[in-house]
Structure formats: C-alpha cells, structure tokens
Motif scaffolding. Structure first.
Motif, PDB file in Angstrom:
ATOM      1  N   THR A   1     -24.012 -11.148 -24.851  1.00  0.00           N
ATOM      2  CA  THR A   1     -22.933 -12.042 -25.291  1.00  0.00           C
ATOM      3  C   THR A   1     -22.090 -11.390 -26.381  1.00  0.00           C
ATOM      4  O   THR A   1     -20.851 -11.468 -26.338  1.00  0.00           O
ATOM      5  N   LEU A   2     -22.720 -10.736 -27.334  1.00  0.00           N
ATOM      6  CA  LEU A   2     -21.967 -10.051 -28.388  1.00  0.00           C
ATOM      7  C   LEU A   2     -21.117  -8.914 -27.833  1.00  0.00           C
ATOM      8  O   LEU A   2     -19.947  -8.760 -28.217  1.00  0.00           O
ATOM      9  N   ALA A   3     -21.690  -8.129 -26.929  1.00  0.00           N
ATOM     10  CA  ALA A   3     -20.939  -7.010 -26.352  1.00  0.00           C
ATOM     11  C   ALA A   3     -19.729  -7.514 -25.571  1.00  0.00           C
ATOM     12  O   ALA A   3     -18.608  -7.006 -25.740  1.00  0.00           O
ATOM     13  N   LEU A   4     -19.920  -8.520 -24.724  1.00  0.00           N
ATOM     14  CA  LEU A   4     -18.801  -9.051 -23.953  1.00  0.00           C
ATOM     15  C   LEU A   4     -17.785  -9.755 -24.852  1.00  0.00           C
ATOM     16  O   LEU A   4     -16.577  -9.701 -24.598  1.00  0.00           O
ATOM     17  N   GLY A   5     -18.267 -10.397 -25.907  1.00  0.00           N
ATOM     18  CA  GLY A   5     -17.357 -11.031 -26.860  1.00  0.00           C
ATOM     19  C   GLY A   5     -16.469 -10.008 -27.556  1.00  0.00           C
ATOM     20  O   GLY A   5     -15.271 -10.235 -27.745  1.00  0.00           O
ATOM     21  N   LEU A   6     -17.054  -8.879 -27.922  1.00  0.00           N
ATOM     22  CA  LEU A   6     -16.251  -7.821 -28.545  1.00  0.00           C
ATOM     23  C   LEU A   6     -15.221  -7.264 -27.567  1.00  0.00           C
ATOM     24  O   LEU A   6     -14.077  -7.010 -27.955  1.00  0.00           O
ATOM     25  N   LEU A   7     -15.607  -7.082 -26.301  1.00  0.00           N
ATOM     26  CA  LEU A   7     -14.636  -6.624 -25.302  1.00  0.00           C
ATOM     27  C   LEU A   7     -13.483  -7.612 -25.174  1.00  0.00           C
ATOM     28  O   LEU A   7     -12.313  -7.217 -25.092  1.00  0.00           O
ATOM     29  N   LEU A   8     -13.807  -8.894 -25.168  1.00  0.00           N
ATOM     30  CA  LEU A   8     -12.785  -9.928 -25.046  1.00  0.00           C
ATOM     31  C   LEU A   8     -11.859  -9.930 -26.258  1.00  0.00           C
ATOM     32  O   LEU A   8     -10.628  -9.992 -26.119  1.00  0.00           O
ATOM     33  N   ILE A   9     -12.423  -9.801 -27.440  1.00  0.00           N
ATOM     34  CA  ILE A   9     -11.609  -9.777 -28.659  1.00  0.00           C
ATOM     35  C   ILE A   9     -10.715  -8.540 -28.684  1.00  0.00           C
ATOM     36  O   ILE A   9      -9.530  -8.627 -29.012  1.00  0.00           O
ATOM     37  N   PHE A  10     -11.263  -7.387 -28.321  1.00  0.00           N
ATOM     38  CA  PHE A  10     -10.454  -6.163 -28.296  1.00  0.00           C
ATOM     39  C   PHE A  10      -9.304  -6.287 -27.308  1.00  0.00           C
ATOM     40  O   PHE A  10      -8.186  -5.855 -27.567  1.00  0.00           O
ATOM     41  N   ARG A  11      -9.571  -6.877 -26.143  1.00  0.00           N
ATOM     42  CA  ARG A  11      -8.515  -7.061 -25.156  1.00  0.00           C
ATOM     43  C   ARG A  11      -7.427  -8.006 -25.680  1.00  0.00           C
ATOM     44  O   ARG A  11      -6.245  -7.764 -25.499  1.00  0.00           O
ATOM     45  N   TRP A  12      -7.839  -9.103 -26.336  1.00  0.00           N
ATOM     46  CA  TRP A  12      -6.854 -10.030 -26.913  1.00  0.00           C
ATOM     47  C   TRP A  12      -6.010  -9.347 -27.977  1.00  0.00           C
ATOM     48  O   TRP A  12      -4.801  -9.524 -28.039  1.00  0.00           O
ATOM     49  N   VAL A  13      -6.651  -8.559 -28.829  1.00  0.00           N
ATOM     50  CA  VAL A  13      -5.924  -7.858 -29.895  1.00  0.00           C
ATOM     51  C   VAL A  13      -4.956  -6.850 -29.301  1.00  0.00           C
ATOM     52  O   VAL A  13      -3.802  -6.744 -29.724  1.00  0.00           O
ATOM     53  N   ARG A  14      -5.399  -6.096 -28.294  1.00  0.00           N
ATOM     54  CA  ARG A  14      -4.531  -5.117 -27.645  1.00  0.00           C
ATOM     55  C   ARG A  14      -3.331  -5.803 -26.990  1.00  0.00           C
ATOM     56  O   ARG A  14      -2.203  -5.337 -27.100  1.00  0.00           O
ATOM     57  N   ARG A  15      -3.568  -6.928 -26.322  1.00  0.00           N
ATOM     58  CA  ARG A  15      -2.483  -7.663 -25.679  1.00  0.00           C
ATOM     59  C   ARG A  15      -1.514  -8.210 -26.736  1.00  0.00           C
ATOM     60  O   ARG A  15      -0.303  -8.134 -26.570  1.00  0.00           O
ATOM     61  N   TYR A  16      -2.046  -8.736 -27.831  1.00  0.00           N
ATOM     62  CA  TYR A  16      -1.205  -9.258 -28.905  1.00  0.00           C
ATOM     63  C   TYR A  16      -0.363  -8.146 -29.519  1.00  0.00           C
ATOM     64  O   TYR A  16       0.827  -8.318 -29.765  1.00  0.00           O
TER      65      TYR A  16
END
Length: 113
Positions: A90-105
């Motif tokens: 869950t932590l690993a996938l959460g970090l991937l999701l956050i990184f993707r959101w930040v990159r998109r932003y």
C-alpha cells in the motif's frame, strides 16, 4: 482510393486531416495511453499495479485497517504478517500515485493556458 479520398473532403481538408493524424501518431504519450486501454490478461494486472488509482488505494487502506483491528484483537502472527506485507504494498503504490499526481500537476503548471 482511400477512405479519406472517398469521404468528399477537399484537398485542403484532406491535407489538414493527414497532418493531424501524423501529429497524433507521433505523440508517444497518447499512444501509450491508448495502448493501455487494450491490455489483456497479465498485462492488465501489471498496468494496474504500476498505475494505481485512488479507489484501489481506498480498498487497500480499508483492508489494512481491517487487518490492523483483527491483528490487535487476535494477536495472530499470521494476521500481523499479512498486515505488514499489505502495508508495504500500500505504501509503495501510494507513493507511485502521489508521484504521478505531482508530475501531472507540474506539467500542467508549465503549459501556458
């Protein structure tokens, strides 16, 4: 005779359409997104793991919470072990999701409106 020529487009319209199609086919990001829509079997699972979504994170966090409660009540090493493994995923996938959101932003902020 191609479908573009038989559609009744003027030469100028046909050229504009060909140019748009060439630009779309050169867009690798779009090609990846469209290609991901056609995934089957294991490739779909792999894509889901490497591109987590918000609702997947909600389910994982809910499962972690349920295992946390079950582990606290029973004290079972098996439940606590499963909780530990699921929490790491869950932590690993959460970090991937956050990184993707930040990159998109960040990419949206760079593009002029």
């Amino acid at each position: 005779m191609s479908a573009m020529e038989s559609s009744g487009l003027s030469p100028r319209e046909a050229q504009a359409l060909a140019q748009i199609e060439a630009e779309l086919s050169a867009d690798t990001r779009l090609a990846r997104m469209l290609g991901a829509m056609r995934l089957r079997g294991f490739a779909r699972v792999r894509y889901a793991v490497t591109h987590p979504r918000g609702h997947v994170m909600f389910v994982l966090l809910t499962a972690c919470f349920a295992l946390l409660v079950a582990g606290a009540r029973t004290g079972s090493p098996a439940v606590i072990g499963v909780l530990g493994a699921l929490w790491i995923v869950t932590l690993a996938l959460g970090l991937l999701l956050i990184f993707r959101w930040v990159r998109r932003y960040a990419s949206q902020r760079k593009e002029p409106s």
